[in-house]
Enzyme design. Structure first.
Site, mmCIF file in Angstrom:
data_model
loop_
_atom_site.group_PDB
_atom_site.id
_atom_site.type_symbol
_atom_site.label_atom_id
_atom_site.label_comp_id
_atom_site.label_asym_id
_atom_site.label_seq_id
_atom_site.Cartn_x
_atom_site.Cartn_y
_atom_site.Cartn_z
ATOM 1 N N ASN B 127 70.837 8.414 -42.267
ATOM 2 C CA ASN B 127 70.730 9.863 -42.079
ATOM 3 C C ASN B 127 69.407 10.221 -41.416
ATOM 4 O OD1 ASN B 127 68.680 10.918 -44.295
ATOM 5 N ND2 ASN B 127 69.831 9.226 -45.170
ATOM 6 N N CYS B 182 78.636 11.971 -39.404
ATOM 7 C CA CYS B 182 79.509 11.478 -40.465
ATOM 8 C C CYS B 182 80.934 11.245 -39.972
ATOM 9 C CB CYS B 182 79.528 12.449 -41.635
ATOM 10 S SG CYS B 182 77.936 12.644 -42.401
#
Lengths: 67, 340
Positions: B127, B182
């Site tokens: 991330n 994602c």
């Protein structure tokens, strides 16, 4: 017109006139892309001004997050 | 030095005896022990880096085994934290490497303790929130860090050198919006190895005093599409960057102590990190056992239980993963209902 994108040859139609046209052609519009056109990094506002010519080299990089 | 173990690497002239000695004296921090982290940790352990610190917040699940090379079916069955399972395997591979395993978030207080002691940081996170934090802490302590990321058959990597290259904050406009990374498009294992090849080679260059051999380029490739791209990145450095210019203020180090929630990429899982830094797993287990509906599993590092359609995993550092939702509010409600 034949150009090189990310190391591979690509035949594009005449209506693909500039880098912005190429982004649309590749269906990458709206994505944050780092673009180098003949070894020159372009700002986003330059995409429409950067005219494509036969033999041009374009590198397109995008960031991803997975690890 | 065990010359036989590292003989072939020492024979490689740019490393040699001197480079190997430098490697043995090095401390590398790997943030994330998933696919990228497993692979670079194994490569650096075999290469003989003296000290490795691994940080990871997750535990081993079945879907990891296809590409996360340090883990076994037994790790999956025992729900081992990845950092612990990785340390176990790495110690079998090379018992001379000092390995510190941290089960937890790579959050600012932990990084502040470790980063000043390290020579290099390898990014193996999933991330950009953590990457931006790494970026600023690396700038603050003037440490190099090596960005790496993968999705599908695509990989990208770049070595950030303080005062020399652009930093991640300079490139902030190119970071995809939250969630866009994602994509549930899967991943094939060879792209992990290719990114790690780049990252570890850059690491070896840096650690053995071969800075001149560094690539300096932003590299990306798509193995399936046979594409390979390098961009000279120097022009992307920003003279007014808030993280690496003279006007720096390290915006990504601004500390926020509230209960933090994060949706884990493609996992249908929310992580909650409360302010308190410890959970007494035995005590929580005793309490939960009173409810006969709840199915419990416990190992020395975590407690996992199922209730309704959710599975909640509580770690010793107080963090919880709520599986079965991507709704942060719903996850908070479940957390408060069962864990107070």
């Amino acid at each position: 017109m034949k150009i090189t994108v990310n190391g591979n040859g690509l035949e594009v139609q005449e209506e693909v006139k500039h880098i912005k046209g190429l982004i649309d052609f590749l269906e990458l519009e709206g994505k944050p892309l780092i673009i180098e056109h003949n070894q020159q990094i372009l700002q986003k506002e330059e995409h429409e001004k950067a005219v494509l010519e036969n033999g041009d080299k374009v590198e397109i990089v995008h960031f991803v997050g997975g690890g | 030095m065990e010359t036989n173990r590292y003989h072939r690497q020492i024979l490689f002239a740019p490393i040699g005896e001197t480079g190997q000695e430098k490697l043995i004296r090095s401390h590398v921090l790997i943030v994330g022990a998933g696919a990228l982290g497993s692979s670079s940790a194994e490569a650096l352990t075999r290469a003989g880096v003296g000290h490795l610190t691994l940080i990871d917040r997750d535990y081993v699940e079945e879907s990891n085994l296809q590409r996360q090379q340090l883990f076994s079916e037994a790790d999956m069955e025992q729900k081992m934290p990845k950092a612990i399972a990785a340390k176990r395997r790495l110690s079998e591979v090379n018992s001379h490497v000092k390995i510190d395993a941290i089960v937890g978030d790579a959050e600012i207080n932990i990084l502040r303790q470790i980063v000043p002691e390290t020579d290099l940081i390898i990014d193996a996170t999933d991330n950009f929130e953590t990457r931006l934090l790494l970026n600023d802490i690396a700038q603050k302590y003037q440490k190099p860090w090596i960005y790496g990321a993968v999705v599908a058959s695509y990989g990208v990597t770049f070595t950030v050198l303080p005062e020399k290259t652009p930093c991640l904050q300079c490139l902030q406009e190119y970071i995809p919006a939250n969630g866009a990374t994602c994509d549930s498009v899967g991943i094939i294992q060879p792209v992990v190895q290719k990114v790690v090849s780049q990252q570890v080679t850059e690491a070896l260059k840096l650690l053995t005093g071969n800075e001149a051999a560094l690539s300096g380029r932003l590299i990306s490739f798509d193995l399936w599409k046979n594409e390979y791209t390098e961009i000279e990145a120097a022009a992307l450095r920003k003279s007014d960057c808030p993280s690496c210019s003279e006007k720096r203020s390290y915006p990504n180090l601004a500390y926020d102590s509230r209960l933090k929630t994060a949706v884990l990429c493609g996992r249908n899982t929310v992580q909650l990190r409360p302010q308190r830094k410890h959970a007494d797993l035995d005590e929580v287990a005793e309490e939960l056992k009173k409810n006969k509906q709840i199915k419990l599993f416990q190992n020395p590092y975590l407690l996992s239980f199922e209730v309704d359609s959710f599975r909640i995993v509580l770690f010793q550092d107080g963090r919880a993963l709520v599986h079965g939702t991507m709704d942060q509010l719903e996850a908070k409600n479940i957390y408060h209902r069962y864990l107070g």
